[in-house]
Structure formats: C-alpha cells, structure tokens
Write a protein that holds these residues in place. Structure first.
Motif, mmCIF file in Angstrom:
data_model
loop_
_atom_site.group_PDB
_atom_site.id
_atom_site.type_symbol
_atom_site.label_atom_id
_atom_site.label_comp_id
_atom_site.label_asym_id
_atom_site.label_seq_id
_atom_site.Cartn_x
_atom_site.Cartn_y
_atom_site.Cartn_z
ATOM 1 N N ILE A 54 60.226 -12.537 -22.729
ATOM 2 C CA ILE A 54 59.154 -13.333 -23.336
ATOM 3 C C ILE A 54 59.732 -14.532 -24.067
ATOM 4 C CG2 ILE A 54 57.368 -13.317 -25.121
ATOM 5 C CD1 ILE A 54 56.842 -10.357 -24.267
ATOM 6 N N ALA A 57 60.657 -17.195 -21.632
ATOM 7 C CA ALA A 57 59.476 -17.888 -21.122
ATOM 8 C C ALA A 57 58.920 -18.864 -22.156
ATOM 9 C CB ALA A 57 58.412 -16.872 -20.718
ATOM 10 N N LEU A 58 58.916 -18.465 -23.425
ATOM 11 C CA LEU A 58 58.481 -19.378 -24.480
ATOM 12 C C LEU A 58 59.397 -20.595 -24.547
ATOM 13 C CD1 LEU A 58 57.661 -16.897 -27.394
ATOM 14 C CD2 LEU A 58 56.016 -18.130 -25.977
ATOM 15 N N LEU A 62 56.179 -21.980 -21.750
ATOM 16 C CA LEU A 62 54.932 -21.241 -21.579
ATOM 17 C C LEU A 62 54.285 -20.957 -22.928
ATOM 18 C CD1 LEU A 62 56.139 -20.794 -18.698
ATOM 19 C CD2 LEU A 62 55.112 -18.513 -18.767
ATOM 20 N N ALA A 67 53.375 -16.217 -21.421
ATOM 21 C CA ALA A 67 54.709 -15.610 -21.476
ATOM 22 C C ALA A 67 54.611 -14.094 -21.499
ATOM 23 C CB ALA A 67 55.457 -16.124 -22.702
ATOM 24 N N GLN A 70 53.410 -12.822 -18.020
ATOM 25 C CA GLN A 70 54.483 -12.916 -17.027
ATOM 26 C C GLN A 70 55.458 -11.752 -17.159
ATOM 27 O OE1 GLN A 70 58.033 -15.782 -17.268
ATOM 28 N NE2 GLN A 70 56.663 -16.836 -15.836
ATOM 29 N N ASP A 87 54.914 -17.584 -31.474
ATOM 30 C CA ASP A 87 55.878 -18.603 -31.091
ATOM 31 C C ASP A 87 56.223 -19.456 -32.310
ATOM 32 O OD1 ASP A 87 53.826 -20.464 -31.433
ATOM 33 O OD2 ASP A 87 53.764 -21.099 -29.343
#
Length: 224
Positions: A54, A57-58, A62, A67, A70, A87
């Motif tokens: 995660i 992805a961040l 994303l 995130a 996914q 985030d």
C-alpha cells in the motif's frame, strides 16, 4: 484481537500508529509507515505484505482507497483482513473483511483512523477518535491517549499482551519506534513508560545521527 489508531499531525506532517493486541509482537507485523508517504495498520488475520504494498502504491501516486483496493485484490483472502490507513495529506481509507474476528469496527476522524476486532464494544473505536482529536501536544502523546481511551471504553474482549508506537517525520528512519512484544499484564502501560523514558532523549539521537560533532555525551565509560 487488535485495536489501533493511525494519526497525522497537521502542524508537523508527522504520521504515527499506536496498536495493541492479544497476540505476541504486534509491532513486528501490523504497523507500517513511510515518511512523506503514509501509515498503514494491517491487522485481524494479518498479511504483513499489505503494508509495504500500500505504501508503494501511495508513493506511486494512487489515492488511499485505490492503493488499498489494489493490494487487497493482488493478494486475495481480503475477507480475512482489516486495514486502516492515512496518506501524507491526511486522506484515509478503511477496510474490514467479512471474516473479521468477533465484534469489529473502523471509523475515520479528523486526521486519524481507528480500527479494531474482537472488541469488547464498538464504542471503543469512537472513544479512540475522540481522544486523539481532543488531546493536544505531540503526535505520540495523542496516539497513546487514544489507546488509553480504548482501554477505558472496554478495549479488546480478552487480555492484550503486546503494543507498539511508531512515528515518522522527515527522515527515512522512524522518529519513534517502541515495542512491547509480550507482557502478561498492561502492555500499554509498559509502552507508555518506554515513551516517557525515550521522549527526553529523542532529539539527542537525531543530533547524533545527523551531526556527530554536536552529539551530547553518551554517558558511557570512555566518553569524554
């Protein structure tokens, strides 16, 4: 068998997680943080890979919900997972699968998210958010206040045995990384005592790392 709070300080941008569990060494598997990127609490029947995935992805751009989706899709068995994240901008995402253990709940608040399973009461999560939002001061203090509020509201359905507190700031390593991997009683009390001992020394360790010429005395034999 776990409850956690993920929080962000709007003033400093710091991100942090406090977490406790009936299982051993919760801090080794469940909290994942990356400075300037985000903070992820991955719990219930834990897949540690979810945290780094995660965060990757961040970091790639994303948004939190994408995130999270996914990572859950990539790994399968999402019905067994519970994940809460923020985030670096304070945006949140939450997920609790259908096979989460016992009484479970997850909510987002102001610059915070809280989640838990095998809870004594769903109000535990509400109490955590309220304590975080209403407590002034350092992020670590606010996270610990949320955990104390969770216990006061009933905490987990059974005894907890491990706890952890992590905070990241601007550097690649954590500003705070404290763990109680096992305590027969009151791991959050032990964690609070660790924080009380560490907090006065925290800045000294940063100075030692960044500019050894200004490092305070180490207080060991041979240190002049």
């Amino acid at each position: 068998m776990t409850f956690s709070i993920v929080g962000r300080c709007a003033e400093t941008g710091q991100l942090g997680i406090a977490i406790s569990s009936s299982s051993i060494a919760v801090g080794a598997r469940c909290p994942w943080l990356r400075a300037g990127v985000g903070a992820v609490a991955s719990q219930n029947i834990t897949l540690p890979a979810l945290g780094p995935q995660i965060l990757d992805a961040l970091e790639a751009g994303l948004e939190p919900a994408a995130a999270l989706d996914q990572a859950l899709t990539r790994n399968g068995y999402s019905q067994y997972r519970q994940v809460a994240l923020l985030d670096s901008q304070g945006r949140s995402a939450l997920f609790t699968g259908s096979q989460a253990l016992g009484l479970h709940h997850a909510l987002a608040g102001e610059q915070c998210v809280a989640a838990g399973n095998l809870l004594a009461d769903r109000g535990v999560i509400v109490a955590m958010l309220a304590a975080f939002e209403q407590t002034p001061g350092m992020l670590a203090e606010r996270l610990l206040a949320a955990m104390r509020a969770a216990l006061a509201a009933g905490g987990e359905a059974g005894p907890v045995h491990s706890a952890a507190l992590q905070v990241v700031d601007e550097l690649t390593w954590p500003l705070v990384d404290l763990r109680v991997d096992w305590a027969e009683q009151d791991p959050l009390g032990e964690l609070t005592r660790l924080w009380r001992a560490y907090q006065p020394q925290m800045r000294d360790y940063l100075i030692r790392a960044l500019d050894p010429t200004r490092a305070p005395s180490y207080g060991v034999p041979g240190d002049e």
